[in-house]
Write an enzyme that holds these catalytic residues in place. Structure first.
Site, PDB file in Angstrom:
ATOM      1  N   ASP A 168       0.050 -38.592 125.837  1.00  0.00           N
ATOM      2  CA  ASP A 168       1.504 -38.677 125.637  1.00  0.00           C
ATOM      3  C   ASP A 168       1.824 -38.612 124.139  1.00  0.00           C
ATOM      4  O   ASP A 168       2.641 -39.365 123.622  1.00  0.00           O
ATOM      5  CB  ASP A 168       2.077 -39.949 126.260  1.00  0.00           C
ATOM      6  CG  ASP A 168       3.596 -39.930 126.329  1.00  0.00           C
ATOM      7  OD1 ASP A 168       4.166 -38.829 126.339  1.00  0.00           O
ATOM      8  OD2 ASP A 168       4.207 -41.010 126.360  1.00  0.00           O
TER       9      ASP A 168
ATOM     10  N   GLY B 261       8.277 -43.013 121.416  1.00  0.00           N
ATOM     11  CA  GLY B 261       7.067 -42.196 121.414  1.00  0.00           C
ATOM     12  C   GLY B 261       6.061 -42.573 120.354  1.00  0.00           C
ATOM     13  O   GLY B 261       6.381 -43.235 119.375  1.00  0.00           O
TER      14      GLY B 261
END
Lengths: 316, 431
Positions: free
Chosen positions: B311, B330
């Site tokens: 990710d 993130g």
């Protein structure tokens, strides 16, 4: 663009008042004892001393506030500090400056203490990592409002002698309330028993893990309580529908003489203000000077903030 | 290119169920000529390049199914060159790039651009994913057939989730005819609206609005219901909670066919790590409880989770040096994916062959690409690692353009020594 700024190494390591969660019992006692000495001063005809003469206090309020901001301003002035209140509406923040850049700018002016209120939880923590002065949290998001809890404790001590062993009901919009969270931590630390009364949609997840009993029936929650703390319904923080109507809320969670009967006869009514009369509290109860400590809370707020300014200014 | 003999190593190839002492031969074209115990130290030709693996482990190059690259539009966060440097240092030789660029990868000409840039600037295999919906805004489906013909391996709205049930059902119905792989970011936007971290005691204490596990569960339940009507290749990009796992287990036990991924972050960190508002740990899906974390590990062992992804989402310092509510979501991770995953092996949570499979052969199989194995005749995409080497993560030593690692100062065990792509030595650790 990714610009990595180099900050000067922070030389000083001042203490900050970021939340009740970080405080120990002796620290709380020290603040409250100090505050008691200022209550008298605030009632005298000459209210000003020069304890903080030459010190600079900046009030950085990102959210509108009347009582907290003026309380901090007055507290600083009475101690002889130079107080500057930043008007965020006209500031560079509105032009897109980040909190850290604002902090760096203010830091260059060598303040001794910054009082911050911000709509985002954790903003005072972020600020404290970037400045050389002490930071006092005047309310961040829904996380903490430590000076409010401290002034509530002082008010209770003033009226009841102690917090230890009292039964305190905190009622209303717990989900959005930093006042509730700070009070839960503080009153727990000081040995009170805490009941939380709120509709299920306004209860934060796992709130019982903070050491409280949860009630959705207000009468049961108020049963035999010494203190009834009402919270403001924070309509401005509510996204989407939490309640059917103000009318329904008042019916089940508004403080009325009928519900108050469940509490002790001498139970004290408190509210951090500003009040929504007829939504969370009956207007006559709010003004009943025998039952309500609401104005006293405001009065003692100045003393508590003076104590905090003194202690945290001197920690540098 | 000279023939290369990599000898004296431990060869692990999960696809072929190989775990043995031996070596690997790369032919002149950069293809695997042989691998395993048959490649021994004797009879080495004099004109070949001999690489002594010194008893280290050789595995297929990793296939990372979920990375964000900044090209086009956000080159200041990460470009193909920096992504490829970071990936190679992490032993990752193939990645699936998310379409959330500016503009979004939602049409054939964008795919051409991406493939060209990927080929010219990076030294790894880039498999671009195209968006499920135009501009990834959840309104109009993209041209699955045409895009697939251009070589798109998977379709996803990346960090967005298709909300409209009618559209999602039609996407699944339509995609099945072109045999397209649908990868869904499972999140109900109205339930997670305004949410910043996992909903629970920590969110209550930090005063941050929570994201309930239900937001994830409800989309998985919906999509799996559609899958019954409209069978297609369906992949849950990332699962984060025990609650959702229960739904996945039930569906798998009923015989439904789909696959599931998990972020290495959700396997290695939990909500407590957010500590004092660390914005580098603001992730989507959010870090959840320790119980969620251990149930995810268990699900890997029980084959309910097939793939571990990094990710990898590079974000510049400016977008993280903000209050938690304002900071972007993130973290980077492609370079630390394998070393961090090895933690699960070292602490005996997951067996090594299983772990390597979730990073190589499993994602390749789901994507339908011939990567992540040591089959004879395949491109020699391989990774050599010292499984025991201790090291400490320092963000400034990482190769990504952005430095938003969630595991700064973490002590890890296991480091990548060499990475080969198509037989070419593309990375070698010098220190």
């Amino acid at each position: 663009m990714a610009i990595i700024k180099k900050f000067k190494a922070v030389k000083k390591n001042p203490n900050h008042l970021l939340g009740i969660q970080d405080l120990s019992f002796p620290e709380v006692s020290k603040i409250l004892d100090e505050a008691k000495t200022f209550i008298k001063l605030n009632k005298s005809s000459s209210k000003k001393i020069d304890l903080l003469r030459g010190k600079t206090q900046i009030n950085l309020f990102f959210e509108p506030s009347t009582r907290t901001q003026s309380s901090f301003e007055l507290a600083g002035k009475r101690l002889g500090a130079d107080v500057m209140s930043m008007n965020i509406v006209n500031s560079a923040i509105k032009k897109g400056e980040t909190l850290i850049d604002t902090a760096m700018t203010l830091n260059a002016m060598h303040p001794d203490i910054i009082v911050i209120r911000h709509q985002d939880s954790g903003a005072p923590n972020l600020l404290s990592q970037k400045v050389n002065c002490a930071v006092i949290n005047a309310g961040d998001g829904r996380r903490e409002h430590p000076t409010q809890a401290l002034l509530d404790a002082l008010t209770i001590i003033n009226r009841k002698g102690t917090v230890q062993g009292l039964k305190i009901a905190i009622c209303g919009d717990i989900l959005h309330s930093r006042v509730a969270r700070s009070n839960i931590y503080l009153m727990n630390m000081m040995g009170a028993e805490i009941n939380i009364v709120a509709p299920k949609t306004l209860l934060p997840h796992s709130i019982e893990k903070l050491g409280v009993k949860v009630f959705t029936d207000m009468k049961k929650g108020l049963d035999n309580c010494d203190i009834v703390m009402m919270l403001r319904l924070q309509n401005e923080r509510m996204q989407g529908s939490f309640l059917p109507s103000a009318r329904e809320y008042y019916e089940y969670f508004g403080l009325t003489p009928d519900k108050l009967k469940m509490a002790k006869k001498d139970a004290l009514i408190m509210h951090p203000g500003p009040m929504n009369r007829g939504v969370e509290i009956d207007t006559n109860l709010a003004d009943d000077i025998n039952r309500s400590a609401i104005r006293e809370q405001v009065e003692l707020g100045v003393a508590v903030r003076m104590a905090c300014l003194k202690i945290y200014c001197q920690s540098i | 290119m000279n023939k290369k003999y990599l000898i004296n190593g431990r060869i692990i190839d999960p696809k072929n169920k190989i775990d043995e002492i031996g070596g690997l031969i790369i032919d002149e074209k950069g293809l695997i000529e042989a691998s395993g115990k048959d490649v021994s130290n004797g009879n080495l030709p004099t004109n070949a390049e001999i690489i002594d693996l010194k008893k280290n482990i050789l595995i297929p190059g990793l296939v990372d199914m979920r990375i964000f690259v900044g090209e086009p539009g956000y080159e200041y966060k990460e470009n193909f060159r920096t992504l490829s440097d970071a990936a190679l240092a992490g032993g990752v030789t193939s990645v699936v790039s998310m379409p959330n660029t500016s503009p979004v990868i939602d049409n054939v000409s964008m795919v051409d651009f991406l493939k060209r840039r990927g080929r010219d600037k990076s030294r790894i295999n880039i498999f671009p994913a195209a968006s499920l919906t135009k501009n990834a805004d959840g309104n109009q489906m993209t041209e699955f057939g045409l895009l697939k013909r251009k070589g798109i391996a998977a379709f996803t709205d990346g960090n967005k989730s298709v909300q409209d049930p009618r559209l999602m059902s039609r996407i699944m119905n339509f995609a099945s005819q072109s045999d397209s792989l649908i990868m869904q970011h499972v999140e109900d936007n109205s339930l997670s609206k305004g949410g910043l971290i996992n909903e629970g005691e920590i969110s209550t204490r930090l005063g941050l609005q929570g994201i309930p596990s239900l937001a994830e569960k409800i989309i998985v339940e919906r999509d799996l219901a559609f899958l019954e009507e409209y069978f297609c290749r369906y992949h849950i990009s990332q699962v984060s909670s025990e609650q959702t796992l229960k739904v996945i287990k039930k569906a798998k036990n009923e015989g439904k066919i789909f696959s599931t991924g998990v972020s290495i972050n959700n396997l290695s960190l939990n909500e407590n790590d957010i500590g004092d508002f660390k914005t580098f740990l603001k992730l989507s899906p959010p870090l959840r409880t320790e119980k969620d974390r251990t149930s995810l590990i268990e699900a890997i062992n029980d084959n309910y989770i097939d793939v571990i992804v990094s990710d990898h989402k590079p974000e510049d310092e400016e977008s993280k040096r903000l209050t938690f509510a304002q900071a972007t979501t993130g973290a980077i991770g492609v370079e630390t994916l394998l070393p961090l995953a090895l933690e699960l092996f070292h602490n005996k949570s997951v067996k090594l062959d299983k772990l390597i499979a979730t990073l190589t052969s499993n994602p390749a199989k789901i994507l339908g690409i011939n990567k992540g194995n040591l089959d004879k005749g395949n491109d020699a995409d391989i990774c050599v690692l010292d499984i025991n080497k201790p090291w400490v993560v320092k963000k400034n030593e990482l190769k990504s353009k952005s430095k938003n690692t969630p595991i700064e100062n973490r002590k890890l065990q296991g480091q990548i020594l060499k990475t080969f792509v198509k037989g070419e030595k593309s990375f070698e650790r010098t220190n």
